[in-house]
Enzyme design. Structure first.
Site, PDB file in Angstrom:
ATOM      1  N   ASP A   1      14.218  30.951   0.397  1.00  0.00           N
ATOM      2  CA  ASP A   1      13.408  30.740  -0.288  1.00  0.00           C
ATOM      3  C   ASP A   1      13.505  29.740  -1.040  1.00  0.00           C
ATOM      4  O   ASP A   1      12.639  28.605  -1.425  1.00  0.00           O
ATOM      5  CB  ASP A   1      12.157  30.898   0.260  1.00  0.00           C
ATOM      6  CG  ASP A   1      11.845  32.303  -0.721  1.00  0.00           C
ATOM      7  OD1 ASP A   1      11.241  31.718  -2.035  1.00  0.00           O
ATOM      8  OD2 ASP A   1      12.485  33.265  -0.785  1.00  0.00           O
TER       9      ASP A   1
ATOM     10  N   ASP B   1      16.903  37.793   2.596  1.00  0.00           N
ATOM     11  CA  ASP B   1      15.821  37.499   1.142  1.00  0.00           C
ATOM     12  C   ASP B   1      15.015  37.992   1.893  1.00  0.00           C
ATOM     13  O   ASP B   1      14.163  38.357   2.654  1.00  0.00           O
ATOM     14  CB  ASP B   1      16.284  36.054   0.354  1.00  0.00           C
ATOM     15  CG  ASP B   1      15.050  36.317  -0.757  1.00  0.00           C
ATOM     16  OD1 ASP B   1      15.275  37.248  -1.525  1.00  0.00           O
ATOM     17  OD2 ASP B   1      14.035  35.384  -0.629  1.00  0.00           O
TER      18      ASP B   1
ATOM     19  N   ASP C   1      11.227  38.921  -1.263  1.00  0.00           N
ATOM     20  CA  ASP C   1      10.530  38.028  -1.679  1.00  0.00           C
ATOM     21  C   ASP C   1      10.244  36.590  -1.423  1.00  0.00           C
ATOM     22  O   ASP C   1      11.100  35.741  -1.225  1.00  0.00           O
ATOM     23  CB  ASP C   1      10.319  38.136  -3.203  1.00  0.00           C
ATOM     24  CG  ASP C   1      10.333  39.289  -3.161  1.00  0.00           C
ATOM     25  OD1 ASP C   1       9.433  40.256  -2.915  1.00  0.00           O
ATOM     26  OD2 ASP C   1      11.053  39.907  -4.074  1.00  0.00           O
TER      27      ASP C   1
END
Length: 330
Positions: free
Chosen positions: A211, A16, A18
């Site tokens: 995240d 991922d 961001d």
């Protein structure tokens, strides 16, 4: 679980962006070194449809990563692929999103329009900071007239150095509120992007890293891909403790810097001298070595919290080290 370094038992990273690699295009401390030093093929999977793969690759090179466009899989690509199941080449498609999203749809053979009056077959909705009332209203009109509604992603927030900004999912929610139509979602937590990224990398043992539990980890679980959750973005320790099975990662780390740690250490289990014991609906956290860390306590608690379908009790400190660890989770 293996005692070998986690990076040595997988053959690709499905990363991922961001909150995992960067925040507001500023590299998260240690992320670049961890990725470059892993020796693994890195694929970048982003739910943010506001940039094309070439632009994303260029930005990643700007923070020190050697990345080619084909290493970037965007939710816009997934959305256009999904649109092809409902529209033919030459059909009108209304794109609410960035210019790169519209260009991708055009390159795929669709006729991109901006007005509901042109009776689009599909509405594609991706993140664009410039999206306003007019664009959302055109989308709503087209959907009410029968257009298929496809969202690149439904992340309600977008991490930035200033905090969590309004994400595409929040704007999608406005259209859903106005029309009553819930869109098909092309990006995470659907499995399509993970499958595509693993195939591009030629990986048979990929590791998904993210995240956010409800997109990154849920998508990995849905794809049957092992996952590493990093605490550098949206979902924190208490989110992990309460996570149902569909949102539980295989491993938990403070950041990508820990990817060279033993897999056994990164997995939920007692460590750092901590003990976790179920006490009715609650968990008692005790012990704790002098050099124990809050994430040692977290992994210790997770082993017990994840024995059921979803932990709803409290974690109670039974030692000074446990009290300090729980305070750090906030």
């Amino acid at each position: 679980m293996s005692t070998a370094p986690l990076s040595s038992i997988v053959d690709a990273l499905l990363l991922d962006l961001d909150g995992t690699v960067w925040s507001g295009q500023r590299a998260i401390p240690g992320a670049v070194d961890a990725i470059s030093g892993s020796g693994l093929t890195a694929m970048f999977i982003t739910n943010n449809a506001s940039r094309g793969s070439g632009e994303v690759a260029s930005l990643l090179r700007g923070i020190g990563l050697d990345v080619r466009p084909e290493q970037v899989v965007t939710s816009a690509q997934a959305a256009v692929a999904l649109a092809s199941q409902h529209a033919a080449a030459g059909d009108p498609v209304l794109v609410v999103g960035a210019e790169s999203f519209a260009q991708l749809a055009s390159e795929s053979g669709f006729r991109v329009v901006s007005s509901a009056d042109e009776r689009p077959t599909v509405v594609l909705h991706g993140h664009n900071p410039s999206t306003g009332w007019r664009e959302l209203s055109e989308a709503a009109l087209a959907i009410r007239a029968g257009a298929r509604y496809i969202a690149s992603n439904v992340d309600t927030t977008l991490p930035s150095p200033r905090g969590l900004l309004v994400g595409n999912g929040s704007m999608v929610a406005a259209v859903t509120s106005a029309t009553g139509v819930v869109p098909d979602v092309a990006g995470k937590p659907g499995p399509a992007m993970f499958v595509q990224a693993a195939e591009r990398a030629g990986a048979t043992r990929p590791l998904a890293v993210g995240d956010r539990l409800d997109t990154d980890i849920a998508g990995a679980v849905a794809s049957d891909v092992p996952s590493l959750h990093v605490l550098t973005g949206v979902s924190g320790p208490w989110d992990l403790v309460a996570a149902p099975p569909a949102l539980r990662p295989t491993y938990v780390a403070e950041s990508l810097l820990e990817i060279g740690q033993p897999a056994e250490r990164l997995a939920p289990g007692a460590q750092g001298g901590f003990t976790a014991t179920a006490r009715g609906h609650d968990i008692s956290l005790g012990g704790g070595a002098e050099d124990a860390t809050p994430i040692d306590a977290l992994r210790t608690v997770l082993e017990v919290a994840w024995r059921g379908d979803g932990f709803t009790g409290e974690v109670v400190a039974a030692s000074g080290a446990a009290e300090r660890a729980l305070q750090a989770w906030w």
